[in-house]
Every structure is written in structure tokens, then in C-alpha cells.
Write a protein that holds these residues in place. Structure first.
Motif, PDB file in Angstrom:
ATOM      1  N   UNK A  90    -106.414  76.370  -9.448  1.00  0.00           N
ATOM      2  CA  UNK A  90    -106.370  75.407 -10.538  1.00  0.00           C
ATOM      3  C   UNK A  90    -106.359  73.986 -10.023  1.00  0.00           C
ATOM      4  N   UNK A  91    -106.005  73.075 -10.909  1.00  0.00           N
ATOM      5  CA  UNK A  91    -105.969  71.649 -10.586  1.00  0.00           C
ATOM      6  C   UNK A  91    -104.511  71.245 -10.412  1.00  0.00           C
ATOM      7  N   UNK A  92    -104.231  70.556  -9.315  1.00  0.00           N
ATOM      8  CA  UNK A  92    -102.893  70.073  -9.008  1.00  0.00           C
ATOM      9  C   UNK A  92    -102.984  68.559  -8.842  1.00  0.00           C
ATOM     10  N   UNK A  93    -101.959  67.844  -9.278  1.00  0.00           N
ATOM     11  CA  UNK A  93    -101.952  66.383  -9.188  1.00  0.00           C
ATOM     12  C   UNK A  93    -100.667  65.906  -8.531  1.00  0.00           C
ATOM     13  N   UNK A  94    -100.760  64.753  -7.907  1.00  0.00           N
ATOM     14  CA  UNK A  94     -99.596  64.055  -7.372  1.00  0.00           C
ATOM     15  C   UNK A  94     -99.976  62.590  -7.257  1.00  0.00           C
ATOM     16  N   UNK A  95     -99.064  61.786  -6.769  1.00  0.00           N
ATOM     17  CA  UNK A  95     -99.355  60.364  -6.599  1.00  0.00           C
ATOM     18  C   UNK A  95    -100.392  60.138  -5.503  1.00  0.00           C
ATOM     19  N   UNK A 109    -108.906  65.127  -3.411  1.00  0.00           N
ATOM     20  CA  UNK A 109    -109.556  63.833  -3.576  1.00  0.00           C
ATOM     21  C   UNK A 109    -108.470  62.792  -3.804  1.00  0.00           C
ATOM     22  N   UNK A 110    -108.431  61.795  -2.954  1.00  0.00           N
ATOM     23  CA  UNK A 110    -107.443  60.731  -3.123  1.00  0.00           C
ATOM     24  C   UNK A 110    -107.822  59.897  -4.346  1.00  0.00           C
ATOM     25  N   UNK A 111    -106.808  59.329  -4.999  1.00  0.00           N
ATOM     26  CA  UNK A 111    -107.059  58.576  -6.230  1.00  0.00           C
ATOM     27  C   UNK A 111    -107.954  57.372  -5.975  1.00  0.00           C
ATOM     28  N   UNK A 112    -107.947  56.818  -4.770  1.00  0.00           N
ATOM     29  CA  UNK A 112    -108.793  55.660  -4.465  1.00  0.00           C
ATOM     30  C   UNK A 112    -110.282  56.018  -4.536  1.00  0.00           C
ATOM     31  N   UNK A 179    -104.959  60.177 -13.620  1.00  0.00           N
ATOM     32  CA  UNK A 179    -106.057  59.402 -13.051  1.00  0.00           C
ATOM     33  C   UNK A 179    -105.971  57.937 -13.495  1.00  0.00           C
ATOM     34  N   UNK A 180    -105.613  57.703 -14.740  1.00  0.00           N
ATOM     35  CA  UNK A 180    -105.491  56.334 -15.225  1.00  0.00           C
ATOM     36  C   UNK A 180    -104.328  55.608 -14.554  1.00  0.00           C
ATOM     37  N   UNK A 181    -103.244  56.318 -14.304  1.00  0.00           N
ATOM     38  CA  UNK A 181    -102.054  55.707 -13.684  1.00  0.00           C
ATOM     39  C   UNK A 181    -102.282  55.395 -12.209  1.00  0.00           C
ATOM     40  N   UNK A 182    -102.839  56.338 -11.472  1.00  0.00           N
ATOM     41  CA  UNK A 182    -102.944  56.182 -10.024  1.00  0.00           C
ATOM     42  C   UNK A 182    -104.333  55.783  -9.546  1.00  0.00           C
ATOM     43  N   UNK A 183    -105.352  56.166 -10.290  1.00  0.00           N
ATOM     44  CA  UNK A 183    -106.705  55.846  -9.872  1.00  0.00           C
ATOM     45  C   UNK A 183    -107.204  54.530 -10.400  1.00  0.00           C
TER      46      UNK A 183
END
Length: 185
Positions: A90-95, A109-112, A179-183
Motif C-alpha cells: 500500500x501507500x505509506x506517508x511520513x514527513x 519518493x521524497x516530498x521535494x 503532499x500539500x503539507x510537506x510537498x
């Protein structure tokens, strides 16, 4: 014994609808949704099969050769590892970024590097099979590969969200909020 990879965090369930990122420790990798019944059912069947194979390994160890029992035991371990990997998919997210865990590979994939994460209406694969149906997909567009088409992160017809459109909407909104918060997309 709690299985943290099987359920989403309790904070996610208890958060208000206006709080898309309810976590205190945002550096920890989290799956922002619960695995669907198709995924859990397939894993349960694989674990049931593994229990029969382990029982066969014990019988072979007592009645047959030790090398045959070790081989059957190794097969059972592979089936167990496959069932656990199926649950982690699945999809996992972190900062730090967005991680897509597949059966055989994991891509982070890094948020940058994220250009956008958005929900689109398109033909999607039904339970990962070659058959396609019309549905929604959460797609990731990377800055360095803007022209390249990446596989969708989530779809309305995958093993986690089949017949659960509200769960898909909530998971897609949560990933888009990360994505909006960190990317800063």
C-alpha cells in the motif's frame, strides 16, 4: 499481539474530519487507511495454507527424511512471508516522503520530488488483474519524471478499496493533505 501494519493508527480514526494530519510523530511511516477485506482475506487464506504446510513438515520430519521436512518448512516460511508482505502493501506517508510498498519492491519518493498528488477519473485495473474498469485513481507526478506515467498509488478497484468508495475518498484526501503539507504542491 497487536499487528501495527494491519491497522491504521488510532489517532487517524479518532481525529476530527477537519484535521487531515492528526499524528504527533510525523517522522514515522504510516499507512493512512486500513487494509481492505480482499487483502486481509487473501492473507488469511495464505496463512491457513501455511499452517497446513507446516503440519505436513512436522509429519514428514517424523516419518520421512529430514531434508524433505526442511524443504517443506522453507516453503511454509515463504508462504508466511508472502502473506505478511501482502498485508504491508500500500501507500505509506511520513514527513520524509511517500512510500509505495509493492509485493516485490518498495519505492520511496521524497516530498521535494513530488510535483503533484491528485485524484483522476480513468480506467483502472480490477484487483490488479489485466481487466480494466472505469474508476478513480490517486496518481503521483514527480518533478524529475513529469512526462513518465507512474502506476497509480491507490484506485477505487484495488484490494483495499473495492466496494468502499468512502474509504478511498478519505485515504486519497489524507495522502493529498500530506503532499500539500510537506510537498508544498
Amino acid at each position: 499481539m497487536p499487528l501495527p501494519f494491519l491497522t491504521a493508527d488510532r489517532a487517524f480514526d479518532q481525529a476530527a474530519d477537519d484535521t487531515p494530519l492528526p499524528y504527533d510523530d510525523r517522522d514515522r511511516w504510516r499507512r493512512p487507511y486500513r487494509p481492505g477485506p480482499w487483502r486481509v482475506g487473501a492473507s488469511a487464506l495464505l496463512l491457513l495454507l501455511a499452517s497446513y504446510v507446516l503440519f505436513a513438515a512436522v509429519i514428514i520430519a517424523f516419518t520421512g527424511t529430514l531434508s524433505g521436512a526442511v524443504m517443506v518448512f522453507a516453503i511454509a516460511l515463504v508462504v508466511i512471508a508472502g502473506a505478511l508482505r501482502l498485508l504491508r502493501m500500500g501507500v505509506w506517508v511520513s514527513a520524509r516522503g511517500l512510500r509505495r510498498v509493492g509485493l516485490f519492491a518498495t519505492r520511496t519518493t521524497r516530498w521535494e520530488r513530488v510535483a503533484s498528488v491528485r485524484t483522476v477519473q480513468q480506467p483502472v485495473r480490477w484487483l490488479g488483474l489485466p481487466r480494466t474498469v472505469q474508476g478513480q485513481a490517486l496518481v503521483l507526478v514527480r518533478k524529475d519524471r513529469a512526462a513518465e506515467e507512474l502506476p497509480p498509488l491507490l484506485t477505487t478497484h484495488d484490494a483495499d478499496f473495492l466496494a468502499r468508495p468512502q474509504a478511498f475518498d478519505r485515504a486519497a484526501d489524507t495522502v493529498e493533505a500530506w503532499a500539500a503539507e510537506y510537498g508544498r504542491v
